[in-house]
Design an enzyme around this catalytic site. Sequence first.
Site, PDB file in Angstrom:
ATOM      1  N   THR A   1      -7.476   1.758   4.181  1.00  0.00           N
ATOM      2  CA  THR A   1      -6.600   0.638   3.818  1.00  0.00           C
ATOM      3  C   THR A   1      -7.370  -0.553   3.242  1.00  0.00           C
ATOM      4  OG1 THR A   1      -6.649   0.046   6.163  1.00  0.00           O
ATOM      5  CG2 THR A   1      -4.700   1.210   5.392  1.00  0.00           C
TER       6      THR A   1
ATOM      7  N   TYR B   1      45.821  15.630 -14.661  1.00  0.00           N
ATOM      8  CA  TYR B   1      44.555  15.161 -15.219  1.00  0.00           C
ATOM      9  C   TYR B   1      44.851  14.121 -16.289  1.00  0.00           C
ATOM     10  CZ  TYR B   1      40.372  14.658 -17.939  1.00  0.00           C
ATOM     11  OH  TYR B   1      39.315  14.102 -18.599  1.00  0.00           O
TER      12      TYR B   1
ATOM     13  N   ALA C   1      54.674  15.867 -11.978  1.00  0.00           N
ATOM     14  CA  ALA C   1      53.698  16.818 -11.441  1.00  0.00           C
ATOM     15  C   ALA C   1      53.090  17.647 -12.565  1.00  0.00           C
ATOM     16  CB  ALA C   1      54.375  17.734 -10.430  1.00  0.00           C
TER      17      ALA C   1
ATOM     18  N   LYS D   1      39.908   9.895 -15.413  1.00  0.00           N
ATOM     19  CA  LYS D   1      38.591   9.628 -15.998  1.00  0.00           C
ATOM     20  C   LYS D   1      38.770   8.635 -17.132  1.00  0.00           C
ATOM     21  CE  LYS D   1      36.743  10.843 -19.431  1.00  0.00           C
ATOM     22  NZ  LYS D   1      36.292  11.468 -20.682  1.00  0.00           N
TER      23      LYS D   1
ATOM     24  N   ALA E   1      -0.585   4.496  -1.412  1.00  0.00           N
ATOM     25  CA  ALA E   1      -1.420   5.511  -2.054  1.00  0.00           C
ATOM     26  C   ALA E   1      -1.597   6.751  -1.190  1.00  0.00           C
ATOM     27  CB  ALA E   1      -2.782   4.917  -2.386  1.00  0.00           C
TER      28      ALA E   1
ATOM     29  N   ARG F   1       2.374  14.712   6.597  1.00  0.00           N
ATOM     30  CA  ARG F   1       3.308  15.200   7.629  1.00  0.00           C
ATOM     31  C   ARG F   1       4.759  15.292   7.151  1.00  0.00           C
ATOM     32  NH1 ARG F   1       2.175  11.342  12.414  1.00  0.00           N
ATOM     33  NH2 ARG F   1       0.997  10.181  10.862  1.00  0.00           N
TER      34      ARG F   1
ATOM     35  N   LEU G   1       0.840  -1.200   0.000  1.00  0.00           N
ATOM     36  CA  LEU G   1       0.000   0.000   0.000  1.00  0.00           C
ATOM     37  C   LEU G   1       0.874   1.248   0.000  1.00  0.00           C
ATOM     38  CD1 LEU G   1      -2.862  -0.884   2.516  1.00  0.00           C
ATOM     39  CD2 LEU G   1      -2.629  -1.443   0.074  1.00  0.00           C
TER      40      LEU G   1
ATOM     41  N   TYR H   1      40.232  16.426 -25.136  1.00  0.00           N
ATOM     42  CA  TYR H   1      39.019  16.924 -25.788  1.00  0.00           C
ATOM     43  C   TYR H   1      39.417  17.982 -26.791  1.00  0.00           C
ATOM     44  CZ  TYR H   1      34.257  18.819 -26.112  1.00  0.00           C
ATOM     45  OH  TYR H   1      33.033  19.235 -26.555  1.00  0.00           O
TER      46      TYR H   1
HETATM   47  C1  UD1 Z   1      -2.635   1.490   9.998  1.00  0.00           C
HETATM   48  C2  UD1 Z   1      -3.618   0.507  10.620  1.00  0.00           C
HETATM   49  C3  UD1 Z   1      -3.319   0.385  12.111  1.00  0.00           C
HETATM   50  C4  UD1 Z   1      -1.866   0.000  12.322  1.00  0.00           C
HETATM   51  C5  UD1 Z   1      -0.940   0.949  11.603  1.00  0.00           C
HETATM   52  C6  UD1 Z   1       0.479   0.438  11.642  1.00  0.00           C
HETATM   53  C7  UD1 Z   1      -5.658   0.813   9.341  1.00  0.00           C
HETATM   54  C8  UD1 Z   1      -6.998   1.413   9.297  1.00  0.00           C
HETATM   55  N1  UD1 Z   1      -4.942   1.007  10.439  1.00  0.00           N
HETATM   56  O1  UD1 Z   1      -2.889   2.752  10.557  1.00  0.00           O
HETATM   57  O2  UD1 Z   1      -4.142  -0.589  12.700  1.00  0.00           O
HETATM   58  O3  UD1 Z   1      -1.581  -0.021  13.713  1.00  0.00           O
HETATM   59  O4  UD1 Z   1      -1.315   1.060  10.211  1.00  0.00           O
HETATM   60  O5  UD1 Z   1       1.357   1.363  11.087  1.00  0.00           O
HETATM   61  O6  UD1 Z   1      -5.264   0.137   8.409  1.00  0.00           O
HETATM   62  N2  UD1 Z   1      -3.048   3.820   2.404  1.00  0.00           N
HETATM   63  C9  UD1 Z   1      -3.513   3.741   1.118  1.00  0.00           C
HETATM   64  N3  UD1 Z   1      -4.779   4.154   0.842  1.00  0.00           N
HETATM   65  C10 UD1 Z   1      -5.603   4.639   1.808  1.00  0.00           C
HETATM   66  C11 UD1 Z   1      -5.113   4.720   3.118  1.00  0.00           C
HETATM   67  C12 UD1 Z   1      -3.842   4.298   3.395  1.00  0.00           C
HETATM   68  O7  UD1 Z   1      -2.797   3.293   0.224  1.00  0.00           O
HETATM   69  O8  UD1 Z   1      -6.727   4.982   1.467  1.00  0.00           O
HETATM   70  C13 UD1 Z   1      -1.697   3.349   2.688  1.00  0.00           C
HETATM   71  C14 UD1 Z   1      -0.799   4.424   3.224  1.00  0.00           C
HETATM   72  O9  UD1 Z   1      -0.126   5.078   2.151  1.00  0.00           O
HETATM   73  C15 UD1 Z   1       0.152   3.628   4.079  1.00  0.00           C
HETATM   74  C16 UD1 Z   1      -0.685   2.461   4.577  1.00  0.00           C
HETATM   75  O10 UD1 Z   1      -1.768   2.365   3.691  1.00  0.00           O
HETATM   76  O11 UD1 Z   1       1.214   3.105   3.318  1.00  0.00           O
HETATM   77  C17 UD1 Z   1      -1.190   2.661   6.010  1.00  0.00           C
HETATM   78  O12 UD1 Z   1      -2.057   3.780   6.040  1.00  0.00           O
HETATM   79  P1  UD1 Z   1      -2.028   4.843   7.210  1.00  0.00           P
HETATM   80  O13 UD1 Z   1      -3.029   5.879   6.919  1.00  0.00           O
HETATM   81  O14 UD1 Z   1      -0.646   5.278   7.467  1.00  0.00           O
HETATM   82  O15 UD1 Z   1      -2.584   3.952   8.413  1.00  0.00           O
HETATM   83  P2  UD1 Z   1      -2.321   4.147   9.944  1.00  0.00           P
HETATM   84  O16 UD1 Z   1      -3.203   5.219  10.452  1.00  0.00           O
HETATM   85  O17 UD1 Z   1      -0.886   4.275  10.181  1.00  0.00           O
END
Ligand code: UD1
Length: 474
Positions: free
Chosen positions: A89, A382, A396, A367, A19, A24, A17, A403
Amino acid sequence: MQTAAQPRMSDTHVVILAAGRGTRMKSADPKVLHRAAGFSLIEHVLRAADTIAPATTVVVVGHMADRVKETLGKRLGLAFAVQEVQLGTGHALLQAESHLAGKSGTVVLLSGDVPLLRPATLRALLETHTSRKAAATVLTARVDRPQGYGRIVREPASEAGRGRIAAIVEDRDTTPAEREIDEINSGIYAFALEPLFAALKSIGAANAQGEYYLPDLVKIYRDRGLAVETVILEDSREILGVNSRRELADVAAIMRATKNDELMASGVTLIDPGSAWIGPDVTIGADTIVHPNVYLEGRTRIGSGCEIHAGVRVIDSTIDDGVVINNYCVIAESHIASGARLGPFAHIRPQSDVGEGAHVGNFTELKKTTLGKGSKANHLSYLGDTTVGEKVNIGAGVITCNYDGVRKQQTVIEDGAFVGSDTQLIAPVTVGRGAYIGTGTTVRENVPPGALAVSAGKQRNIEGWVEKKRKQKP
Ligand code: UD1
Ligand code: CA
């Protein structure tokens, strides 16, 4: 014989995952492309995934999808699924469905921003998942500060030990009692493919964030009587996620310390491990000494018994045994043979080869140049597009003029030649075996073996010239 009805249980697929926004990080770049220890975060995750040899690897991209796809485009065998809107997720994993349709086996779900995960942990997760014939297996950890993570809610403990996992509750949805739970969800799971996608579609979004939570599958599975297992991590640092620049630095520091510890355990001296910057793929032989503020990057391989002094940077190079690299040298995509000495302040540019026992001294740049065994270019030179034979002395300030304004030209200096200081070699040109070039010569034509070449005019001394000059009226 295998029939279509028999699922091939050895099939393992990976979904990563990636996306999410990564707000932050406060960055114009996608979070998973930020680098730690020389690789992007997602590259670290992919490298861990590679070790379980997945049949399919799907990366779910969304925020700045094109950037992520473009960067990973060089990697073969990756499939991408696009999550247009980040609805959680559970919704993210659902986007991978078309890539896994008609397949069987196990899906390992990873996060693109959790880069410290070790291959051994992935194997342990798969091992538990397969041996227990689980529908889902969750990687968990006990931590001192569980705030922000999903909590693992278990059934009451039995005599046999810890109670079975009942549900995962997200931090924002916890009751005061659940908030006290110190076992957290890593966000890394193994799922049996067969019931997965149908079940994902039954996840609702009635929670504090209005998202489709993947961890809700645990309760859904348990309600249906499907087996859900857990693997508890020994070292919870392994599942640290990167959400901020602070965490990026923390994760990079752990990677670096891990690598440095491995090197020291294998017999390498790091004078100050806190300032040794050594990439994950670098190898170093025993009894090599690495001084402070040294950067060893990419596919660099260093032999044994070398000494690498402070401020040196080596990128994608091979350095054989017993080489001394004095302070502040930069070496890229080159080979340095055993017993050679470089620097201080030498610049070895790509496709150079410094021979056995050769010396490259201060302010000397190479080079696409081969310096033969025992040859020396000790000061201010060089040498570009040049082949230097064995036991050649380069004085030296010798410069190859490689070139001509249009193309790069070759210089050849054969074995045993002596090139006097401040000589310019105008390429293409060959200096024959054992030839001698007088100081300050501009070499425009080939020098035959054994010949002396000089080009400077005869010196004139004008007696009393200074005195006369002073007497002239202004
Ligand atoms: C998630 C888990 C949490 C766990 C934690 C560990 C969920 C709801 N919660 O929380 O239980 O303790 O990870 O780090 O899954 N992402 C997508 N699409 C989305 C949302 C997220 O691709 O719509 C990806 C994010 O880019 C990231 C990963 O999923 O790589 C986790 O998402 P994030 O929002 O960071 O979840 P946490 O709040 O950290
Ligand atoms: Ca996260």
